[in-house]
Design an enzyme around this catalytic site. Structure first.
Site, short mmCIF file in Angstrom:
data_model
loop_
_atom_site.label_atom_id
_atom_site.label_comp_id
_atom_site.label_asym_id
_atom_site.label_seq_id
_atom_site.Cartn_x
_atom_site.Cartn_y
_atom_site.Cartn_z
N ASP A 307 0.86 -1.18 0.00
CA ASP A 307 0.00 0.00 0.00
C ASP A 307 0.90 1.24 0.00
OD1 ASP A 307 -2.38 1.59 0.36
OD2 ASP A 307 -1.78 1.81 2.44
N ASP A 506 -1.59 -0.79 6.16
CA ASP A 506 -1.77 -0.32 7.53
C ASP A 506 -3.20 0.11 7.83
OD1 ASP A 506 -1.75 2.13 5.98
OD2 ASP A 506 -1.45 3.18 7.88
N ASP A 510 -7.17 -1.65 3.88
CA ASP A 510 -6.23 -2.67 3.41
C ASP A 510 -6.60 -4.07 3.88
OD1 ASP A 510 -4.60 -0.78 2.14
OD2 ASP A 510 -3.53 -0.35 4.01
#
Length: 761
Positions: A307, A506, A510
């Site tokens: 990410d 995080d 996600d």
């Protein structure tokens, strides 16, 4: 025989029987010795038979069958001493396995056992002790010296000194100022302080950690079953070699010798010990691996998805620069903007306040503050009407100026946001901000490639321009922007065809991608429970470079486990061949097998410690790192002053330019040059002793010399600058300022990355 009490009692019985039999034989009581040895061997065989039958009911076939055959054959042929020695070998091996597992779980159990049970809660002005389950969000709590923070919350009254080693692996205490967040599980290592709970116990960080630790303790890795499959190959091989020994010699004792040395204790014990040791090692470094299956999959991973926001970047706005439209200095703009921003809880406003304080500016109280959520705010600061907010909000109340169009283009080029500033109804400047890269991100990706990752893909819901900027800065192989959570899942599903996949994230958004990957890795220090629960690995220390460390530990642990399998099989086959040839009698074979057991299990225990590469990794103390960062922070105003001069010297009246340039040169000689000289003379020699290579800081030292040269040249050119422009020209000086600004920016970035990499917190 897997019960803990049997693992402790049975070796004692086997050892007493073996020793007692030797004593009886020495006293001439051979029949009693044989009876004692046979009895202990049959006891072990009976317990082993019960375990084998239990596994058969679960449709599992293990190689314990070879050990049972060895004991039974030895008793049948009257080799009671051999039978007793095999029983002792088996029992002691299981005891060593139990000890190894307990030692490997030490870090995991430490987390569980220290979970807080009670809390001191205020009821009005009185304190009451309540079970931690009764604490609710909003409760005011007291933390005394040595107590564990029971729930997530914030510090209320005074600075808290906390030991977070159980969460992050960092041994040094950390300080949390009033208003800062606290994570449950930290230990109060200083004076008592008050806190306010932000979550109940069941929703706090530590409760989630304990749940994941319990899952890790109760897990059994697929690789352990893989070891059983390897070991099952020994059954037909052992029976074939035993038959060959009978055909060659017709001696049943030679058959017995083959069965004795084929007892697969190393295979049974070494793999689970190595896997659990690897999980324990990860926990010691603040890397929580939920189970052995995850550790084994982590070791095989080759494809990494990342990410962007909060993973490669910090996840919050940071001030890049303050830009002036001409009427006010950057310092004046930052002071007025920071004074007004104090009245807003918005994250960008708080970043502006933090930047102003880092520059040592004294902020004033703003009056008549009005805020339009999501747009901006206005108020009176030092008698000036100040507006701060987005372009549309400020431009709607001020006359148009050409400077604004150039600033909007620059924002688009640099993929930055801005809070525009108007003073007394006139556009005065802007504060540029962006989501900065984590300091460790570029190095973390280099380490991941060294750890065996072949392809790195960045997944983000952000627009393509922002994604490209970050992706190129860190060096990913592929960038996929504008993705929804479902789009991230689809990308990972597509990647699975190329091998085992990792996903690092995080945020709550996600969680689906973390669950979709073969191994999800959550940066869990921020307390994003959804992503932490979905992941197989949680990094309690919020650092991306811990992902590479987790890969190294996993691959080392799996390598040690595979080594145990190969060495165990190889040594057993060699011993069996010697037994077939008649060179290794049954009693000697039992002793050899015991030595093999101890060697292979001892090798598996190496996974508990750091490899030589990790042990050699240099570190700096947290206090030293913090002091270096503070020195760099103190120089930031000077660097911004240098940048402003480099960009605006050509548009400044000559007399004013000479005056500003003289002040800048004086500041460089007084602040920057002594700092860089001290780094070269005192800091770098100490760092060189901690880094590999003959001259690891050669490039940085060369940069120092170039900084000294350019600063000296700037001093000469500034002194030579005259009103009639017969000496150095402003254009030449501006080019030199641009070179010095670029060089210092790169140099500070390299040093910050180096210092961060040496910080093991």
């Amino acid at each position: 025989m897997s019960s803990s009490w049997l693992s402790l009692v049975l070796p004692g019985i086997a050892l007493l029987a073996f020793s007692g039999g030797l004593l009886l034989r020495g006293l001439g009581q051979g029949e009693l010795a044989t009876l004692l040895w046979s009895g202990s061997a049959l006891l072990a065989a009976g317990l082993l038979l019960v375990e084998i039958l239990a596994r058969l009911r679960r449709k599992e076939i293990g190689v314990d069958l070879i050990a049972l055959l060895a004991i039974g054959t030895a008793v049948f042929f009257g080799q009671a001493l051999v039978a007793a020695l095999v029983a002792l070998m088996l029992a002691s091996g299981r005891a060593l396995e139990s000890y190894s597992a307990r030692r490997a779980e030490r870090e995991l159990r430490r987390l569980i056992d220290r979970a807080p049970r009670v809390a001191w809660r205020y009821r009005g002005s009185e304190l009451e002790q309540v079970p931690v389950e009764q604490v609710q969000a909003g409760d005011r709590l007291l933390l005394r010296l040595g107590e564990v923070v029971p729930v997530d919350g914030v510090v209320l009254d005074s600075t808290a000194t906390l030991d977070e080693s159980a969460l992050t692996g960092e041994p040094l205490p950390v300080r949390r100022a009033p208003g800062e967040a606290l994570r449950s599980g930290a230990l109060n290592a200083g004076a008592p302080f008050e806190m306010r709970a932000s979550h109940p116990a069941t929703q706090s960080t530590y409760a989630a950690i304990v749940r994941m630790v319990e899952a890790a303790r109760l897990s059994r890795a697929p690789f352990v079953r893989l070891a059983d499959r390897y070991a099952l190959l020994l059954i037909p091989v052992t029976l074939a070699l035993a038959g060959l020994a009978w055909l060659i010699s017709g001696d049943p004792l030679r058959v017995l010798a083959v069965l004795v040395v084929a007892t697969p204790c190393p295979l049974i014990l070494a793999v689970p010990v190595a896997i659990m040791s690897g999980i324990s090692r990860c926990a010691h470094r603040g890397i929580l691996v939920k189970d052995g299956a995850t550790l084994e999959a982590l070791a095989r991973a080759r494809l990494l998805f990342l990410d962007k926001t909060g993973t490669l970047t910090t996840g919050h706005a940071s001030v890049l620069s303050v830009e002036s439209a001409g009427s006010y200095s950057q310092e004046q703009l930052l002071r007025l903007a920071g004074s007004l921003a104090q009245s807003s809880p918005h994250l960008v406003a708080q970043a502006i306040v933090e930047a102003a304080r880092n520059h040592g500016l004294s902020l004033e109280r703003a009056l008549e503050v009005q805020e339009q959520p999501g747009a901006g705010l206005c108020g009176v600061v030092d008698g000036h009407a100040v507006m701060l907010g987005g372009h549309d909000y400020v431009a709607a109340a001020t006359p148009a100026v050409p400077w604004t169009e150039g600033m909007l283009r620059r924002m688009a080029y640099e993929v930055a946001g801005a809070s525009f500033i108007a003073i007394d109804g006139v556009m005065a400047g802007a504060v540029l901000f962006s989501d900065r890269l984590r300091l460790e991100s570029p190095r973390a990706l280099r380490l991941l490639r060294q750890a065996g990752i072949r392809h790195i893909v960045m997944l983000t819901g952000d627009r393509s321009e922002a994604a490209q900027t970050i992706g190129m800065a860190v060096g990913v192989d592929e960038i996929r922007a504008g993705l929804s959570p479902a789009g991230k899942v689809a990308a990972i599903a597509q990647g699975k065809s190329d091998g085992t996949t990792l996903m690092v994230g995080d945020g709550i958004n996600d969680a689906p991608a973390l669950a979709a990957a073969d191994v999800g890795i959550a940066l869990g220090a921020g307390g994003a429970n959804a992503s932490s629960e979905a992941a197989g690995v949680v990094l309690l220390a919020d650092r991306l470079d811990r992902v590479a460390e987790a890969l190294r530990i996993a691959r080392r642990s799996r390598g040690i486990a595979v080594q145990g399998v190969m060495v165990g099989i190889g040594l057993s086959l060699l011993a069996m061949l010697l037994a077939v040839a008649g060179y290794l009698p049954a009693l000697a074979g039992a002793i050899v097998q015991e030595v093999i057991d101890l060697a292979v299990i001892g090798n598996a225990l190496r996974a508990l410690g750091a490899g030589w590469r990790e042990r050699a990794a240099p570190t700096l103390t947290g206090e030293w790192i913090d002091s270096l960062r503070q020195e760099h922070a103190a120089l930031l105003p000077l660097l911004e002053r240098l940048r402003a001069a480099a960009e605006g010297l050509d548009s400044t009246p000559p007399a004013q330019a000479r005056e500003e340039l003289a002040g800048l040169v004086e500041a460089l000689q007084r602040q920057l040059i002594p700092h860089e000289q001290a780094d070269e003379d005192r800091l770098y020699p100490q760092l060189a002793q901690r880094l590999p290579g003959e001259d690891p800081l050669a490039a940085l030292s060369h940069t120092h010399r170039e900084i000294f040269r350019l600063a000296h040249l700037l001093e000469r050119m500034s002194a030579d600058l005259s009103g009639d422009a017969k000496g150095s020209s402003l254009a030449e000086i501006q080019r030199l300022l641009l070179r010095l600004d670029t060089l210092l920016s790169l140099h500070f970035a390299e040093e910050d990355e180096l210092y961060h990499s040496l910080d093991r917190r």
